[in-house]
Design a protein around this motif. Structure first.
Motif, PDB file in Angstrom:
ATOM      1  N   GLY A 342      36.556  -7.533  -0.959  1.00  0.00           N
ATOM      2  CA  GLY A 342      35.263  -7.201  -1.567  1.00  0.00           C
ATOM      3  C   GLY A 342      34.983  -5.709  -1.626  1.00  0.00           C
ATOM      4  O   GLY A 342      33.878  -5.308  -2.006  1.00  0.00           O
ATOM      5  N   ASP A 343      35.979  -4.868  -1.288  1.00  0.00           N
ATOM      6  CA  ASP A 343      35.716  -3.423  -1.285  1.00  0.00           C
ATOM      7  C   ASP A 343      36.095  -2.775  -2.614  1.00  0.00           C
ATOM      8  O   ASP A 343      36.838  -3.342  -3.418  1.00  0.00           O
ATOM      9  CB  ASP A 343      36.472  -2.738  -0.137  1.00  0.00           C
ATOM     10  N   ALA A 344      35.558  -1.580  -2.780  1.00  0.00           N
ATOM     11  CA  ALA A 344      35.966  -0.649  -3.843  1.00  0.00           C
ATOM     12  C   ALA A 344      35.893  -1.234  -5.252  1.00  0.00           C
ATOM     13  O   ALA A 344      36.786  -1.012  -6.070  1.00  0.00           O
ATOM     14  CB  ALA A 344      37.384  -0.137  -3.551  1.00  0.00           C
ATOM     15  N   GLY A 392      34.083  -9.780   5.068  1.00  0.00           N
ATOM     16  CA  GLY A 392      34.281  -8.865   3.940  1.00  0.00           C
ATOM     17  C   GLY A 392      34.022  -7.433   4.362  1.00  0.00           C
ATOM     18  O   GLY A 392      33.340  -7.185   5.364  1.00  0.00           O
ATOM     19  N   TRP A 393      34.584  -6.495   3.611  1.00  0.00           N
ATOM     20  CA  TRP A 393      34.306  -5.071   3.839  1.00  0.00           C
ATOM     21  C   TRP A 393      32.837  -4.795   3.525  1.00  0.00           C
ATOM     22  O   TRP A 393      32.183  -5.600   2.853  1.00  0.00           O
ATOM     23  CB  TRP A 393      35.235  -4.200   2.985  1.00  0.00           C
ATOM     24  N   GLU A 394      32.316  -3.684   3.993  1.00  0.00           N
ATOM     25  CA  GLU A 394      30.861  -3.480   3.975  1.00  0.00           C
ATOM     26  C   GLU A 394      30.234  -3.556   2.581  1.00  0.00           C
ATOM     27  O   GLU A 394      29.042  -3.832   2.460  1.00  0.00           O
ATOM     28  CB  GLU A 394      30.480  -2.160   4.661  1.00  0.00           C
ATOM     29  N   ASP A 409      32.161  -2.746   8.867  1.00  0.00           N
ATOM     30  CA  ASP A 409      31.697  -1.390   8.586  1.00  0.00           C
ATOM     31  C   ASP A 409      32.914  -0.477   8.644  1.00  0.00           C
ATOM     32  O   ASP A 409      33.553  -0.356   9.683  1.00  0.00           O
ATOM     33  CB  ASP A 409      30.675  -1.007   9.673  1.00  0.00           C
ATOM     34  N   TRP A 410      33.260   0.157   7.522  1.00  0.00           N
ATOM     35  CA  TRP A 410      34.449   1.022   7.544  1.00  0.00           C
ATOM     36  C   TRP A 410      34.156   2.457   7.132  1.00  0.00           C
ATOM     37  O   TRP A 410      34.942   3.354   7.396  1.00  0.00           O
ATOM     38  CB  TRP A 410      35.579   0.430   6.701  1.00  0.00           C
ATOM     39  N   HIS A 411      32.999   2.684   6.468  1.00  0.00           N
ATOM     40  CA  HIS A 411      32.701   4.068   6.078  1.00  0.00           C
ATOM     41  C   HIS A 411      32.365   4.933   7.287  1.00  0.00           C
ATOM     42  O   HIS A 411      32.562   6.139   7.268  1.00  0.00           O
ATOM     43  CB  HIS A 411      31.550   4.104   5.063  1.00  0.00           C
ATOM     44  N   MET A 435      38.972   4.634  13.576  1.00  0.00           N
ATOM     45  CA  MET A 435      39.724   3.404  13.808  1.00  0.00           C
ATOM     46  C   MET A 435      40.796   3.132  12.743  1.00  0.00           C
ATOM     47  O   MET A 435      41.486   2.139  12.821  1.00  0.00           O
ATOM     48  CB  MET A 435      38.775   2.203  13.887  1.00  0.00           C
ATOM     49  N   TYR A 436      40.896   3.998  11.748  1.00  0.00           N
ATOM     50  CA  TYR A 436      42.001   3.861  10.791  1.00  0.00           C
ATOM     51  C   TYR A 436      43.210   4.575  11.404  1.00  0.00           C
ATOM     52  O   TYR A 436      43.124   5.762  11.743  1.00  0.00           O
ATOM     53  CB  TYR A 436      41.637   4.480   9.430  1.00  0.00           C
ATOM     54  N   LEU A 437      44.290   3.848  11.533  1.00  0.00           N
ATOM     55  CA  LEU A 437      45.428   4.427  12.256  1.00  0.00           C
ATOM     56  C   LEU A 437      46.436   5.097  11.315  1.00  0.00           C
ATOM     57  O   LEU A 437      47.573   5.325  11.699  1.00  0.00           O
ATOM     58  CB  LEU A 437      46.116   3.349  13.098  1.00  0.00           C
ATOM     59  N   LEU A 486      45.283  -0.624  10.532  1.00  0.00           N
ATOM     60  CA  LEU A 486      46.525   0.087  10.256  1.00  0.00           C
ATOM     61  C   LEU A 486      46.907  -0.092   8.797  1.00  0.00           C
ATOM     62  O   LEU A 486      47.507  -1.092   8.409  1.00  0.00           O
ATOM     63  CB  LEU A 486      47.648  -0.436  11.167  1.00  0.00           C
ATOM     64  N   TRP A 487      46.495   0.884   7.984  1.00  0.00           N
ATOM     65  CA  TRP A 487      46.903   0.904   6.573  1.00  0.00           C
ATOM     66  C   TRP A 487      48.290   1.521   6.512  1.00  0.00           C
ATOM     67  O   TRP A 487      48.581   2.478   7.220  1.00  0.00           O
ATOM     68  CB  TRP A 487      45.890   1.703   5.745  1.00  0.00           C
ATOM     69  N   THR A 488      49.141   0.951   5.655  1.00  0.00           N
ATOM     70  CA  THR A 488      50.559   1.318   5.737  1.00  0.00           C
ATOM     71  C   THR A 488      51.086   2.006   4.478  1.00  0.00           C
ATOM     72  O   THR A 488      52.281   1.992   4.235  1.00  0.00           O
ATOM     73  CB  THR A 488      51.398   0.055   5.994  1.00  0.00           C
TER      74      THR A 488
HETATM   75  C1  ACM Z   1      38.976   0.066   2.771  1.00  0.00           C
HETATM   76  O1  ACM Z   1      39.470   0.972   3.427  1.00  0.00           O
HETATM   77  N1  ACM Z   1      38.926   0.150   1.456  1.00  0.00           N
HETATM   78  C2  ACM Z   1      38.428  -1.109   3.370  1.00  0.00           C
END
Ligand code: ACM
Ligand code: ZN
Length: 602
Positions: A342-344, A392-394, A409-411, A435-437, A486-488
């Motif tokens: 649900g993001d972006a 879902g994302w925020e 909550d990711w922002h 918290m994003y690695l 952890l985004w890769t």
């Molecule tokens: C995200 O980083 N777009 C959730």
């Protein structure tokens, strides 16, 4: 003047500086990560031998005890015996219903070990604590030389937060099953309990769906662009040869979920929608808006243009497709939740699509935001009809979902959480900056894995406090917990994944489990130094970026002020200015100094 300063900055090179660990700052003899709620250390040890009997009263704990015993058989060549339905043994596991879920009591004296918990989870955590109290060789390859002792101690332990999560993006870089199982084991050791699997994105679809085989036959493949300069890493062109990116079969998923469940971990699947859907639309382009006339291919993992293409909200087939997928996913994952992304969602073709425009008219919703709300509410309602809940994302806060939906909550700074909490939604915090690695772990010229340029050191992660001071009590009551994400996108090999994950995962565990008043950066580092041996035995090479030395060079009254820094307070920084390699006898860095002429600093 400016010119001269620039030249001098160019010539200064900081290379490796020798470091020595200073004295131990606090008693770290327990060596536990995360640090327990309370403990008292006694005198002496308890020793596990081939004669040790583990008595279990409650048969429900058998699997976690068997896993523990298996560690011994692999590492030591002997296996303590399990006696079910018994109170008598050297290690007694007792059910104590007065303890809240996840809490455990562990009493070790030189003759006996007693574990008390009300649930299997508590027993699992007590056994992980014992695992950490044992020598690191318990992780494998101990042979006959090791004394399998743990210290006499009484521990009463409980987690701070219920949701202690890790998200792994297996879409951008596919993580093979065996590797993922090892990550799950490492999470368990650290008492992290939720694995959020980001299974689909623009770059790849990683889950076999029986009704839609093209999702993996086409959607898991993309063009090979690694090694090229970034501007050349263009999206796939029609007819270009594609490279297999990997996916999990449903059988793999059953194995992963069962492995996690036997270790008291929950696996939460994420199927991203309505955007981040490029890989799915590469396989089924008829589900994009009909006005999209360009070729859709899964975006190369490292680079390429992210597209704004999304599922067409006006096309009923889209909902049939996604609901069928949700059915298969729910059958595979017993979690009460499914994450729907649900993001972006912005700049989609929706506004110009005749089908989407018709949907807006029929549903009386306005623009992109209105369509997004319609789309997410419809999927939320479908998931609820199946007895599960949506995560879902925020951005899903714009969709007015049902109360049960959980928001990530990711922002950062808790604003998404505030919105969610105010509307009665539970939420989880995973702020980008903390918290994003995928950020650098230290001075970036030393980092082997690329990033966007953001830095998120071990200390930065460790210092994160998930509860914002300004939150009301009601807000706080909606906080389920914290998640590392952890985004890769910059991972090219399995070692890169481990490099990004370890040791930061240990810091995440201490945020999630340990009371903030009990956190100590210096003790954490000391404990980590020993703990890392456990990862190495398991074949993991954690990042050593916490030892890297950063420098700052700033103009200062006609010269340059040079300062050196390291996130570890317990290291010495030694340096030379004569071009030689520094060793332990080189000058000890104490404070910034002013450089007036060209100098090579190592
Ligand atoms: C995200 O980083 N777009 C959730
Ligand atoms: Zn459309």
């Amino acid at each position: 003047m400016i010119k001269r300063l620039c030249i001098v900055i160019g010539i200064i090179q900081i290379s490796f500086l020798s470091m020595l660990k200073a004295q131990v700052v606090e008693n770290t003899s327990l060596g536990l990560l995360p640090w327990p709620a309370s403990f008292v250390v006694g005198e002496g040890n308890f020793t596990f031998t081939e004669k040790t009997v583990i008595a279990i009263e409650d048969k429900a704990v058998r699997t976690v005890v068997e896993d523990f015993v298996e560690l011994f058989s692999k590492a030591s060549g002997f296996a303590p015996r399990i006696k079910a339905g018994s109170k008598k043994g050297d290690v007694c596991i007792r059910k104590d219903d007065t303890l809240p879920a996840e809490h455990y009591l562990l009493e070790v004296n030189s003759e006996k070990v007693i574990i008390k918990a009300s649930e299997v989870k508590g027993v699992f955590y007590a056994l992980q604590t014992i695992r950490q109290l044992l020598p690191p060789e318990i992780e494998g390859g101990g042979g006959g030389q090791v004394a399998w002792m743990i210290p006499v101690v009484t521990i009463a332990d409980e987690p701070r937060l219920g949701y202690r999560g890790l998200m792994v993006d297996v879409a951008r870089y596919f993580i093979a099953k065996e590797h993922l199982l090892r990550i799950i084991d490492c999470m368990g050791m650290l008492k992290l309990n939720k694995l959020h699997l980001h299974l689909t994105d623009d770059n790849g679809w990683r889950l076999e769906i029986k009704q839609y085989p093209l999702l993996t036959q086409i959607g898991s493949k993309t063009v090979q662009r690694a090694g090229l300069n970034f501007p050349e890493r263009r999206n796939a062109r029609q007819g270009e040869p594609l490279m297999e990116g990997g996916f999990y079969t449903q059988e793999d998923i059953r194995e992963i979920v069962a492995y996690a469940a036997s270790r008291q971990r929950e696996v939460i699947p994420e199927i991203a929608m309505p955007r981040h859907s490029n890989a799915a639309l590469a396989a089924y382009p008829m589900l994009a808006c009909p006005i999209v006339d360009k070729y859709i291919g899964a975006v190369p993992g490292l680079g390429g243009n992210l597209t704004q293409i999304a599922y067409c909200v006006g096309n009923e087939d889209v909902f049939t497709f996604l609901q069928n997928i949700v059915d298969e996913v729910l059958a595979l994952f017993p979690s009460p939740y499914i994450h729907l992304g649900g993001d972006a969602v912005h700049d989609t073709p929706w506004q110009n699509c005749p089908l989407c425009k018709e949907r807006m008219r029929k549903e009386d919703v306005d623009g992109e935001k209105g369509l997004f709300g319609y789309f997410m509410r419809r999927m939320d309602s479908y998931v609820r009809s199946k007895g599960r809940k949506v995560m879902g994302w925020e951005e899903v806060m714009d969709a007015n979902l049902s109360r049960g939906a959980v928001v990530f909550d990711w922002h950062g700074y808790g604003h998404g959480a505030v919105k969610a909490g105010k509307h009665g939604h539970d939420f989880i915090v995973t702020p980008t900056g903390k918290m994003y690695l995928n950020g650098y772990q230290g001075p970036q010229w030393h980092e082997p894995v690329l990033s966007f340029g953001v830095t998120n050191t071990l200390k930065n992660v460790y210092d994160y406090e998930p509860i914002e001071r300004y939150w009301t009590m009601s807000m706080r009551s909606h906080l389920l917990g914290v998640q590392a994400s952890l985004w890769t996108e910059f991972c090219e090999k399995p070692e890169d994944v481990d490099f990004l994950l370890f040791p930061r995962l240990a810091a995440v565990a201490e945020i999630a489990w340990t009371s903030p008043t009990e956190k100590r950066w210096d003790r954490f580092l000391m404990t980590l130094d020993d703990y890392q041996e456990r990862w190495r035995i398991k074949g993991i090479q954690p990042s050593l970026s916490m030892y890297n030395v950063g420098h700052e060079v700033t103009p200062n009254f006609g010269g340059l002020k040079v300062s050196l820094n390291c996130i570890r307070p317990d290291v010495e920084i030694r340096y030379t200015v004569d071009g030689t390699e520094p060793n332990r006898y080189a000058s000890l860095y104490r404070r910034p100094w002013i450089v007036k002429k060209t100098q090579v600093i190592k």
